[in-house]
Scaffold this motif. Structure first.
Motif, PDB file in Angstrom:
ATOM      1  N   TRP A   1      51.345  44.300  24.470  1.00 17.57           N
ATOM      2  CA  TRP A   1      51.361  42.910  24.914  1.00 17.57           C
ATOM      3  C   TRP A   1      52.604  42.614  25.723  1.00 17.57           C
ATOM      4  CZ3 TRP A   1      49.884  38.289  26.295  1.00 17.57           C
ATOM      5  CH2 TRP A   1      50.754  37.223  26.236  1.00 17.57           C
ATOM      6  N   LEU A   2      53.752  43.052  25.267  1.00 19.51           N
ATOM      7  CA  LEU A   2      55.000  42.768  25.968  1.00 19.51           C
ATOM      8  C   LEU A   2      54.983  43.352  27.378  1.00 19.51           C
ATOM      9  CD1 LEU A   2      57.509  43.393  23.038  1.00 19.51           C
ATOM     10  CD2 LEU A   2      56.788  41.181  23.977  1.00 19.51           C
ATOM     11  N   ALA A   3      54.476  44.582  27.517  1.00 21.23           N
ATOM     12  CA  ALA A   3      54.429  45.217  28.841  1.00 21.23           C
ATOM     13  C   ALA A   3      53.380  44.562  29.729  1.00 21.23           C
ATOM     14  CB  ALA A   3      54.154  46.703  28.690  1.00 21.23           C
ATOM     15  N   ALA A   4      52.191  44.322  29.169  1.00 22.32           N
ATOM     16  CA  ALA A   4      51.091  43.794  29.976  1.00 22.32           C
ATOM     17  C   ALA A   4      51.325  42.346  30.372  1.00 22.32           C
ATOM     18  CB  ALA A   4      49.780  43.920  29.214  1.00 22.32           C
ATOM     19  N   SER A   5      51.909  41.548  29.496  1.00 16.29           N
ATOM     20  CA  SER A   5      52.129  40.145  29.834  1.00 16.29           C
ATOM     21  C   SER A   5      53.127  40.005  30.969  1.00 16.29           C
ATOM     22  CB  SER A   5      52.611  39.367  28.608  1.00 16.29           C
ATOM     23  OG  SER A   5      53.819  39.903  28.098  1.00 16.29           O
TER      24      SER A   5
ATOM     25  N   ALA B   1      46.255  47.650  26.467  1.00 16.39           N
ATOM     26  CA  ALA B   1      46.037  46.552  27.404  1.00 16.39           C
ATOM     27  C   ALA B   1      45.602  47.110  28.751  1.00 16.39           C
ATOM     28  CB  ALA B   1      47.312  45.724  27.567  1.00 16.39           C
ATOM     29  N   THR B   2      44.587  46.499  29.318  1.00 19.82           N
ATOM     30  CA  THR B   2      44.087  46.916  30.629  1.00 19.82           C
ATOM     31  C   THR B   2      44.029  45.705  31.549  1.00 19.82           C
ATOM     32  OG1 THR B   2      42.688  48.584  29.560  1.00 19.82           O
ATOM     33  CG2 THR B   2      42.217  48.076  31.853  1.00 19.82           C
ATOM     34  N   ILE B   3      44.689  45.806  32.683  1.00 21.74           N
ATOM     35  CA  ILE B   3      44.643  44.749  33.693  1.00 21.74           C
ATOM     36  C   ILE B   3      43.890  45.280  34.911  1.00 21.74           C
ATOM     37  CG2 ILE B   3      45.983  43.274  35.226  1.00 21.74           C
ATOM     38  CD1 ILE B   3      48.225  43.297  33.202  1.00 21.74           C
ATOM     39  N   THR B   4      42.857  44.543  35.317  1.00 20.43           N
ATOM     40  CA  THR B   4      42.006  44.961  36.430  1.00 20.43           C
ATOM     41  C   THR B   4      42.058  43.913  37.532  1.00 20.43           C
ATOM     42  OG1 THR B   4      40.518  46.070  34.875  1.00 20.43           O
ATOM     43  CG2 THR B   4      39.683  45.659  37.091  1.00 20.43           C
ATOM     44  N   THR B   5      42.315  44.372  38.742  1.00 17.26           N
ATOM     45  CA  THR B   5      42.231  43.526  39.932  1.00 17.26           C
ATOM     46  C   THR B   5      41.238  44.164  40.894  1.00 17.26           C
ATOM     47  OG1 THR B   5      44.038  44.672  41.051  1.00 17.26           O
ATOM     48  CG2 THR B   5      44.626  42.801  39.645  1.00 17.26           C
ATOM     49  N   SER B   6      41.066  43.577  42.057  1.00 15.58           N
ATOM     50  CA  SER B   6      40.088  44.098  43.017  1.00 15.58           C
ATOM     51  C   SER B   6      40.445  45.484  43.536  1.00 15.58           C
ATOM     52  CB  SER B   6      39.952  43.134  44.204  1.00 15.58           C
ATOM     53  OG  SER B   6      41.210  42.979  44.855  1.00 15.58           O
ATOM     54  N   ASP B   7      41.736  45.843  43.469  1.00 18.65           N
ATOM     55  CA  ASP B   7      42.127  47.119  44.065  1.00 18.65           C
ATOM     56  C   ASP B   7      42.764  48.118  43.100  1.00 18.65           C
ATOM     57  OD1 ASP B   7      44.386  45.652  43.670  1.00 18.65           O
ATOM     58  OD2 ASP B   7      45.268  46.027  45.634  1.00 18.65           O
TER      59      ASP B   7
ATOM     60  N   ASP C   1      41.597  33.898  38.683  1.00 22.53           N
ATOM     61  CA  ASP C   1      40.791  34.056  39.898  1.00 22.53           C
ATOM     62  C   ASP C   1      40.920  35.448  40.491  1.00 22.53           C
ATOM     63  OD1 ASP C   1      39.857  31.472  39.753  1.00 22.53           O
ATOM     64  OD2 ASP C   1      41.415  30.654  41.079  1.00 22.53           O
ATOM     65  N   SER C   2      42.011  36.156  40.175  1.00 22.06           N
ATOM     66  CA  SER C   2      42.246  37.437  40.835  1.00 22.06           C
ATOM     67  C   SER C   2      42.348  38.630  39.895  1.00 22.06           C
ATOM     68  CB  SER C   2      43.542  37.359  41.652  1.00 22.06           C
ATOM     69  OG  SER C   2      44.644  37.036  40.809  1.00 22.06           O
ATOM     70  N   ALA C   3      42.308  38.411  38.591  1.00 25.82           N
ATOM     71  CA  ALA C   3      42.518  39.544  37.682  1.00 25.82           C
ATOM     72  C   ALA C   3      41.906  39.268  36.315  1.00 25.82           C
ATOM     73  CB  ALA C   3      44.012  39.830  37.528  1.00 25.82           C
ATOM     74  N   ARG C   4      41.741  40.357  35.562  1.00 19.46           N
ATOM     75  CA  ARG C   4      41.264  40.276  34.174  1.00 19.46           C
ATOM     76  C   ARG C   4      42.154  41.170  33.322  1.00 19.46           C
ATOM     77  NH1 ARG C   4      37.820  43.775  31.165  1.00 19.46           N
ATOM     78  NH2 ARG C   4      36.685  42.728  29.456  1.00 19.46           N
ATOM     79  N   MET C   5      42.580  40.657  32.176  1.00 12.99           N
ATOM     80  CA  MET C   5      43.360  41.452  31.233  1.00 12.99           C
ATOM     81  C   MET C   5      42.623  41.495  29.903  1.00 12.99           C
ATOM     82  SD  MET C   5      47.351  41.112  29.968  1.00 12.99           S
ATOM     83  CE  MET C   5      47.242  39.365  29.482  1.00 12.99           C
ATOM     84  N   LEU C   6      42.504  42.693  29.348  1.00 13.06           N
ATOM     85  CA  LEU C   6      41.885  42.873  28.043  1.00 13.06           C
ATOM     86  C   LEU C   6      42.878  43.576  27.130  1.00 13.06           C
ATOM     87  CD1 LEU C   6      39.396  42.691  26.185  1.00 13.06           C
ATOM     88  CD2 LEU C   6      38.776  44.988  26.981  1.00 13.06           C
ATOM     89  N   LEU C   7      43.213  42.911  26.023  1.00 11.41           N
ATOM     90  CA  LEU C   7      44.067  43.500  25.003  1.00 11.41           C
ATOM     91  C   LEU C   7      43.193  43.842  23.802  1.00 11.41           C
ATOM     92  CD1 LEU C   7      46.461  40.831  25.861  1.00 11.41           C
ATOM     93  CD2 LEU C   7      47.559  42.927  25.099  1.00 11.41           C
ATOM     94  N   GLU C   8      43.256  45.099  23.373  1.00 13.99           N
ATOM     95  CA  GLU C   8      42.498  45.559  22.215  1.00 13.99           C
ATOM     96  C   GLU C   8      43.497  45.946  21.128  1.00 13.99           C
ATOM     97  OE1 GLU C   8      38.801  47.937  23.784  1.00 13.99           O
ATOM     98  OE2 GLU C   8      40.515  48.310  25.117  1.00 13.99           O
TER      99      GLU C   8
ATOM    100  N   TRP D   1      51.144  40.854  34.041  1.00 11.87           N
ATOM    101  CA  TRP D   1      50.196  39.773  34.320  1.00 11.87           C
ATOM    102  C   TRP D   1      50.886  38.624  35.043  1.00 11.87           C
ATOM    103  CZ3 TRP D   1      45.046  38.948  34.105  1.00 11.87           C
ATOM    104  CH2 TRP D   1      44.589  37.634  34.132  1.00 11.87           C
ATOM    105  N   GLU D   2      52.046  38.242  34.570  1.00 10.97           N
ATOM    106  CA  GLU D   2      52.767  37.133  35.184  1.00 10.97           C
ATOM    107  C   GLU D   2      53.131  37.422  36.633  1.00 10.97           C
ATOM    108  OE1 GLU D   2      56.087  36.431  32.671  1.00 10.97           O
ATOM    109  OE2 GLU D   2      54.894  35.591  31.022  1.00 10.97           O
ATOM    110  N   SER D   3      53.358  38.691  36.942  1.00 13.63           N
ATOM    111  CA  SER D   3      53.802  39.043  38.295  1.00 13.63           C
ATOM    112  C   SER D   3      52.662  39.108  39.306  1.00 13.63           C
ATOM    113  CB  SER D   3      54.531  40.390  38.265  1.00 13.63           C
ATOM    114  OG  SER D   3      53.630  41.448  38.010  1.00 13.63           O
ATOM    115  N   LEU D   4      51.400  39.277  38.823  1.00 18.93           N
ATOM    116  CA  LEU D   4      50.359  39.510  39.828  1.00 18.93           C
ATOM    117  C   LEU D   4      49.130  38.626  39.706  1.00 18.93           C
ATOM    118  CD1 LEU D   4      47.776  41.202  38.473  1.00 18.93           C
ATOM    119  CD2 LEU D   4      49.421  43.056  38.471  1.00 18.93           C
ATOM    120  N   ALA D   5      48.926  37.956  38.569  1.00 17.36           N
ATOM    121  CA  ALA D   5      47.602  37.401  38.333  1.00 17.36           C
ATOM    122  C   ALA D   5      47.486  35.899  38.524  1.00 17.36           C
ATOM    123  CB  ALA D   5      47.138  37.751  36.920  1.00 17.36           C
ATOM    124  N   GLY D   6      48.563  35.177  38.523  1.00 19.53           N
ATOM    125  CA  GLY D   6      48.438  33.732  38.623  1.00 19.53           C
ATOM    126  C   GLY D   6      47.980  33.111  37.321  1.00 19.53           C
ATOM    127  N   ASN D   7      47.446  31.904  37.383  1.00 21.19           N
ATOM    128  CA  ASN D   7      47.078  31.162  36.182  1.00 21.19           C
ATOM    129  C   ASN D   7      45.737  31.598  35.634  1.00 21.19           C
ATOM    130  OD1 ASN D   7      49.404  29.552  36.251  1.00 21.19           O
ATOM    131  ND2 ASN D   7      48.455  28.115  37.683  1.00 21.19           N
TER     132      ASN D   7
END
Length: 350
Positions: free
Chosen positions: A135-139, A283-289, A263-270, A142-148
């Protein structure tokens, strides 16, 4: 940083201590040594303290008078948390770890904050997901690339684990069979949802609050009790939606997920299930690229909170989380639990 082991005093020696904290501390012997275990039951205090070679106490005053106790873990029923945290702070201990929630309302939390300012003793709350390295790494990513985030989903499905509880908690007797709750009773529904939010959802609510950012007005748009035990809650704030579901079932496939969508990304924490000593979340963060994955790391949030406590006890309160943030987490959780409980009282069984 001072890496010598700090002496630990544990207040309340129930299942969470026996099945979670003691095994965790056994892996951190270079950082901590349990010196005193307090429980109102002399038999429980004696049995648990014997496991770790510690002294046994039946009052918090006795534990706090033990000069070997440098940090205190408050693991008693939540109604006693605030007074016991304050007592540990006034006793001049280096730091306090308190199980969630660390108070029952804002007034109690503000009293803790005031004593913290007087004594300089830092407090952390044992919400293990906030200390999970994934969570600490992914959050941060997330803050740097995903927006609200506009949608957040928390999903917790846990089977019973009586075999593990029995093996990990030597002094517990089997839980009595109480039958299925009567969900036709509005009071039972309300109690189930309130307890579910403050028992399960509270692990993820601090994360959700951080993902939402400043929230002035959170509305509970739906709340239901789930049969045989569980809750489903829908929240709305500034056009953003939060859906939280928690259930205890007989099926065997534990699930603990937090999904976040912008609007630009999805994050899933398991996350691993509670009471399980495994590695961290994944944690997996997925964007269009691209897709970025974090974890699993060697240690989980249970160990992470104790490592954080050692760092704080070593370096002082400057490295502790702001008490104002802990108060905001508490108020958010209690407000959601209360409003959800009220809505479930008027709602239907699902």
């Amino acid at each position: 940083m001072n890496l010598r082991p700090f002496g630990v005093g544990i207040v309340g020696a129930g299942p969470v201590v026996q099945a979670i904290h003691l095994p965790t501390l056994a892996r951190l012997r270079d950082l901590f040594a349990v010196r005193n275990v307090m429980d109102v039951s002399p038999d429980v205090a004696a049995a648990v303290s014997r496991r770790v070679g510690a002294s046994a106490s039946t009052s918090i005053d006795e534990l706090l008078a033990d000069e070997r106790v440098e940090v205190v873990a408050v693991c008693s029923p939540s109604a006693f948390h605030a007074s016991q945290v304050i007592a540990a702070m006034r006793a001049g201990k280096r730091a306090v770890l308190c199980e969630k929630p660390f108070a029952t309302d804002r007034d109690q939390a503000e009293q803790i904050a005031e004593v913290g300012r007087e004594t300089g003793v830092p407090v952390i709350v044992g919400a293990m997901h906030t200390f999970d390295p994934a969570w600490l790494a992914a959050s941060s990513e997330w803050e740097s690339l995903a927006g609200n985030a506009h949608t957040i989903r928390s999903r917790v499905v846990l089977p019973p684990n009586a075999r593990f509880e029995t093996s990990a908690t030597e002094v517990l007797t089997a839980r009595p069979a109480s039958g299925l709750p009567d969900l036709d009773d509005p009071t039972v529904r309300a109690s189930m949802v309130f307890g579910g939010v403050l028992g399960l959802a509270i692990h993820d609510l601090p994360l959700i609050r951080r993902l939402l950012g400043p929230v002035d007005d959170v509305a509970v748009v739906s709340a239901s009790a789930l049969s045989p035990w569980g809750y489903e809650v829908g929240l709305s704030t500034a056009g953003r939606l939060v859906h939280a579901i928690g259930a205890l079932t007989e099926q065997w496939r534990p699930t603990w997920e937090l999904e976040v969508v912008s609007d630009s990304a999805r994050m899933l924490l398991e996350f691993p299930p509670s009471y399980v000593h495994a590695g961290s979340a994944v944690a997996t963060i997925t964007t269009s690229d691209k897709t970025v994955r974090f974890g699993p790391y060697p240690h989980n949030g249970y160990e992470g909170e104790w490592r954080a406590l050692h760092a704080i006890a070593s370096t002082g309160s400057a490295s502790a989380p702001p008490i104002e943030s802990l108060i905001d987490d508490l108020v958010f959780a209690v407000d959601v639990a209360t409003a959800s409980s009220d809505a479930a009282r008027e709602g239907e069984i699902r």
